[in-house]
Motif scaffolding. Sequence first.
Motif, PDB file in Angstrom:
ATOM      1  N   LEU A  98      -4.751   9.995   1.620  1.00  0.00           N
ATOM      2  CA  LEU A  98      -4.201   8.787   2.236  1.00  0.00           C
ATOM      3  C   LEU A  98      -2.898   9.106   2.958  1.00  0.00           C
ATOM      4  CD1 LEU A  98      -4.649   6.114  -0.575  1.00  0.00           C
ATOM      5  CD2 LEU A  98      -5.828   6.202   1.605  1.00  0.00           C
ATOM      6  N   ALA A 136       0.833  -1.210   0.000  1.00  0.00           N
ATOM      7  CA  ALA A 136       0.000   0.000   0.000  1.00  0.00           C
ATOM      8  C   ALA A 136       0.865   1.256   0.000  1.00  0.00           C
ATOM      9  CB  ALA A 136      -0.936  -0.008   1.198  1.00  0.00           C
ATOM     10  N   THR A 196      -7.237  11.834  -3.762  1.00  0.00           N
ATOM     11  CA  THR A 196      -7.247  10.523  -3.086  1.00  0.00           C
ATOM     12  C   THR A 196      -5.933  10.205  -2.368  1.00  0.00           C
ATOM     13  OG1 THR A 196      -8.749   9.693  -4.777  1.00  0.00           O
ATOM     14  CG2 THR A 196      -7.663   8.065  -3.389  1.00  0.00           C
ATOM     15  N   VAL A 197      -4.836  10.254  -3.115  1.00  0.00           N
ATOM     16  CA  VAL A 197      -3.575   9.846  -2.484  1.00  0.00           C
ATOM     17  C   VAL A 197      -3.096  10.876  -1.450  1.00  0.00           C
ATOM     18  CG1 VAL A 197      -1.160   9.247  -2.891  1.00  0.00           C
ATOM     19  CG2 VAL A 197      -2.935   8.368  -4.407  1.00  0.00           C
ATOM     20  N   ILE A 215       3.702   5.649  -6.297  1.00  0.00           N
ATOM     21  CA  ILE A 215       3.763   5.378  -7.728  1.00  0.00           C
ATOM     22  C   ILE A 215       2.432   5.797  -8.356  1.00  0.00           C
ATOM     23  CG2 ILE A 215       3.931   3.589  -9.489  1.00  0.00           C
ATOM     24  CD1 ILE A 215       5.610   1.946  -7.580  1.00  0.00           C
ATOM     25  N   ARG A 239      -4.804  12.635 -11.233  1.00  0.00           N
ATOM     26  CA  ARG A 239      -4.938  11.868  -9.995  1.00  0.00           C
ATOM     27  C   ARG A 239      -3.677  11.065  -9.725  1.00  0.00           C
ATOM     28  NH1 ARG A 239      -9.699   7.443  -9.057  1.00  0.00           N
ATOM     29  NH2 ARG A 239      -8.540   6.336 -10.664  1.00  0.00           N
ATOM     30  N   ARG A 296       2.530   1.794  -3.408  1.00  0.00           N
ATOM     31  CA  ARG A 296       1.612   2.258  -4.445  1.00  0.00           C
ATOM     32  C   ARG A 296       1.307   3.741  -4.312  1.00  0.00           C
ATOM     33  NH1 ARG A 296      -2.153  -2.844  -3.361  1.00  0.00           N
ATOM     34  NH2 ARG A 296      -0.721  -4.399  -4.180  1.00  0.00           N
ATOM     35  N   ARG A 297       1.328   4.250  -3.078  1.00  0.00           N
ATOM     36  CA  ARG A 297       1.060   5.677  -2.911  1.00  0.00           C
ATOM     37  C   ARG A 297       2.189   6.515  -3.487  1.00  0.00           C
ATOM     38  NH1 ARG A 297      -1.372   5.037   3.243  1.00  0.00           N
ATOM     39  NH2 ARG A 297      -2.832   3.439   2.572  1.00  0.00           N
TER      40      ARG A 297
END
Lengths: 243, 398, 233
Positions: free
Chosen positions: B123, B92, B119-120, B98, B168, B95-96
Motif C-alpha cells: 500500500l 487510511a 500488505t502494508v 499503526i 503483518r 492506519r498504515r
Amino acid sequence: MSGVLLAPLAAAPVIPDFGRGSTCIRDNKLFCWDWVQSNWGGTLRPALIQHIELTLIAVVVGFAISFVLALAAYRWSRLEPPVGIVAGILYTIPSLALFQLLVPVTGLSRTSAEIALVSYTILILFSNILEGLRNVPADVRDAAEGMGLTRWQTLWRVELPMALPTIVAGLRIAVVTVVSLATVAVFIVNEGLGAPIYAGLQNAFKTELIAAGALTVALALFADGALVLLQRVLTPWARTARS
Amino acid sequence: MNSANTAQAEGPNAYPSAAPLEFRNVSKRYPRSDRPAIADLSFSVPAGEICVLVGPSGCGKTTAMRLVNRMTDLTSGDILLDGESVTQRKPAELRREIGYVIQQIGLFPHQTIAQNIATVPKLLGWEKDRTQRRVTELLELVSLPSEMGDRYPAELSGGQRQRVGVARALAADPPLMLMDEPFGAIDPINRERLQNEFLRLQAEIRKTVVFVTHDIDEAIKMGDRIAILREGGVLAQYATPDELLARPADDFVARFVGADRGLKRLTLSQLHDIVLLDVPTAHVGDAASDARERAAQRDADELVVLDGGEQPIGRLPVARLNGQPVSADDADPLTSTASRETSLRDALSLVVADRNRPLVVLEADGRLAGLVSLELISAALRPADGAGSPEAARGAQR
Amino acid sequence: MNDFVDGIKFIGDNSGLLWHLTIKHLELTGAAVGIALLIALPIGIWLGHLHRGSFVAISISNVGRALPTLALISFGVAILGIGFLNSMIALVILAVPPVLTNAYVAVEGVDRDAVEAAEGMGMTPLEVLLRVELPLALPLIFAGIRIAVVFVIATATIASVAGGTGLGDIIVDQATYRLPGVIGASICVAVLALLAQLLFALLQRAITPRGLRVQKVRPGRPESAAAVPVITN
Ligand SMILES: Nc1ncnc2c1ncn2[C@@H]1O[C@H](COP(=O)(O)OP(=O)(O)OP(=O)(O)O)[C@@H](O)[C@H]1O
Ligand SMILES: [Mg+2]
C-alpha cells in the motif's frame, strides 16, 4: 426461415424426402455418421458457433449488469429486495413465453433472444456475487480496514477475490442455463443449435436431432468444465482450505 | 508522526521509531446508545512501552483501541500520537502507520503468508526487493521458517497464524502497535510461549504497544503499565503492575486483580531482585569446631556443606556436629534449590513445601548464592518505592 | 404495445380454450412432478439419512442442469417418436435432480447434535428420521419441490413441440393462432409460473417449523431468490 413461420408439427411424423444419401439416412436410422460428416461444415458447425456467441454475449452482459447491481446492493442493502424480486420474476417466466413476449418490443431478432437470455442470468449471478461478498468474514474485513486499505481497495483486493469461488459457482450455473435456454431461442430467431434441433423435429429426422442435441449437451458440459478449471487456477487457496 | 522515519526503517537493528500516545479526556458515545462506551478517558503511554488495557467484557477496551486508528471516531476529547492529533489525519494513511492485530487475526485466506505480510508495504508503494527482504526478515523475527511464506493461512496452526498476524502488523515498522486480545483464542501453553516470544521481540524492537486483554494475569505479565477500565469506559486505575497489585485504587480494582494479588505481585520479581540471606558454609573435611564457630558467629543453626569445587551438596544442622570432621554423609541432601531467575512466587512455594525452611539459591555456575526465607519474601511484598523495588529491577532487566 | 392489447383480447375471446389447455398443462406438470417425487424423495431422504452418496446426490443436480431441455426432448423424439410418453419422460428427468439433491442436502444437513440427542433418548433410526430429521428438513425439501414445479411448468410449454399438450400448443403454433394468440398464451404461462412460485413460497413458509423460521430466514432476502440455492461447488 424463421421459427414462427414454420408449419405446425404433425403428431405423426411426415415421411420426409431425405434426398440422396446412404441407406442409413434414407431409412432414418437412429444415427448416421455420414450425415454428420457431410453436414458439419454447412449446418452443425455454424449453429455451434452461433450458439457459443449467443451464450457468451448473454453471460458477459448479464454478468456486467449483475455485478453492478450486486455491488450496489452490497453497499446499500435496501436495494436487495427489489432487485431480487424483479430478477426472480424474470427467472420464473418460462423461456418460450419470455422470448415471445419480447417479439412485439424488439422484434424477431437476436436482440430479443439476448435480452431474454440475459434476464435469466441476473438472479443467479446477482445472488451469488452478493452472497460471496457477504460471506467474507468480518474479521478479515476488519483487518483490511485496520491496515489502511480504502473501501475500494478492500473491495478489489480482499472481498472480490475471496468471493471468487461463489461467483464462479454462479457463473457455472448461469452459463449452463444459457446454453440450455439458447436452444429455445430458435422459436424467434433461427440461430444456434436450436435450429438443427427444430429442423430435425419438423421432419422427425433422428440423426439431426441426436447430433444437435448431443452438441448442446457437450457444449454445456465443456463450458462447465472450463469454468471449474478457471476457478482452480484463480483460487489456489480454496483447494488447500478444503483439504 | 514522523512518517518518513517509519518508512525508512529496515534491517534488524533499524527500529528507530516508537511514538508516545496520549488520550486526552476522550469520550465515545455510539449512536442510539444512552450511555457512553468511553467516558473522559485520559492517560499517556511513553514511547516504547507496553500499555495494557484490561477490564470486564463490554467495558470499552476494543472501542478505546479503535479510536486510536480511527476505525471508530471519537465523540469528544483528543488522541495524540507523537504529539499530533489523530483526528487531523486521513484514516487510511494513519492506519498504515499503526500496526493492528485483532483477536481473530483476520489473515487474508486468499493470499500467501508472504503476501499477507506485504500488505502494508505494498500500500505504501515499496519496491519489490525491499518488500521481499522485509518479509523474510519479519518471518525470522517471529520465528517462522522462511519457506512458510509460500503457504496459505489455512495451512498454518493457530499459533503460527497468530505470529503471522503480528508480523503483518509490524511490516511497515509502525511506531505504534494496537493488539486486541491477540492471544485470546490460543491454548494456555502456546499462549504463554507467544507471550514470552512477544516480550523478547519487544525488547528488541521497542514499539509503543497498546495491548488489550481481559485476563489480569496476562496484563500483569505483558504490561509496563496497566489501565483498568470499568463498565462505561471509565478509567479505574492507571499504574505499573506492581503499583496496581500493591495499592489498588478502590474496591473494583482490588476485586478485579483478585484476592491473591499479593501472590501475583510475587510473580513480578525474581530472586535476583532481593538481597539473599548469608549462610555459613563448611567444606567437607573441615574440623567440627571451626564449623560450629562459624555458625555461632552468624547465629545460624545450620551450615551448607560444599564440596571441593565449592558446589553445595547438603545442609548440616549444627546439632549434628559431633566432633568428627564435617562429612557429606551427616548432611541432609539438597532436595530443592532455586536459581536467581526463580520468581518469588515459585520460591515461596518451595519454601512452604519444605516446612518453611529457608531455600538454597544457586548461581548460574552452581555455586552457592545464599538463602531465601519466608521473612525475606514477605518483606518484598511490602510496598516499596524508588530504586531497588522489584519493578525497577524488572524494568532494567528487560 | 398493440400486440399486447391484442394478446389480452385473445385471452378474453378464447378463455375456454386457454382454460382447457391450462388444465392440461397442470395435469402434465402434476403427473411429471408426482413421478419425480416418487423416484427422488425416497432416494434423497434415505441417502441423506445415511450420510452416504454425497457425490451422486450433489452432482446429479449439476448434470441435470447441464441437460438442455430442447436437447432432451429431441433425444426423446428421436428414440420414442413424437408423443405423450416422450414429453413425460423428459419432464420427469428434469424434475428429479432438484428434488433429489435438495432432499439429500436437507436431511444430511440436519444438526448433528439434534440427531445424536434423539439417538441418545433411545429412538430407533426410523423414529429419528420421522420425528427429527424430516421435520427439520422439510423446508429445504419443499424448496426442491418448488424449483421442480416451476421448472416443469416452463418446460411443459416447450414439450408441445414433441407431443405434450398444454399452453405451449398455442405458442409454438403461430401459423394457426397468429401473434395475438402467441402473446396471449405466453402471458398465461408466465402468470401460471409466477402463481405457482408464489403459492409454493407461501406453502413453504407455512410448513417451516416456527423455531427454524427465526434463524434461517435472513431479513431482506427476497423469497424468490431462495428458489435458486447458492451452490458453491
Ligand atoms: N458498533 C457499535 N455500536 C454500538 N455500540 C457498540 C458498538 N461497538 C461496541 N458497542 C458497545 O460499547 C461497549 C463497549 O464495547 P467494546 O467492544 O469496546 O467492549 P470490550 O471491552 O472490547 O469487550 P470485550 O472484552 O467483550 O471484547 C459495549 O457496551 C458495546 O455494546
Ligand atoms: Mg473487545
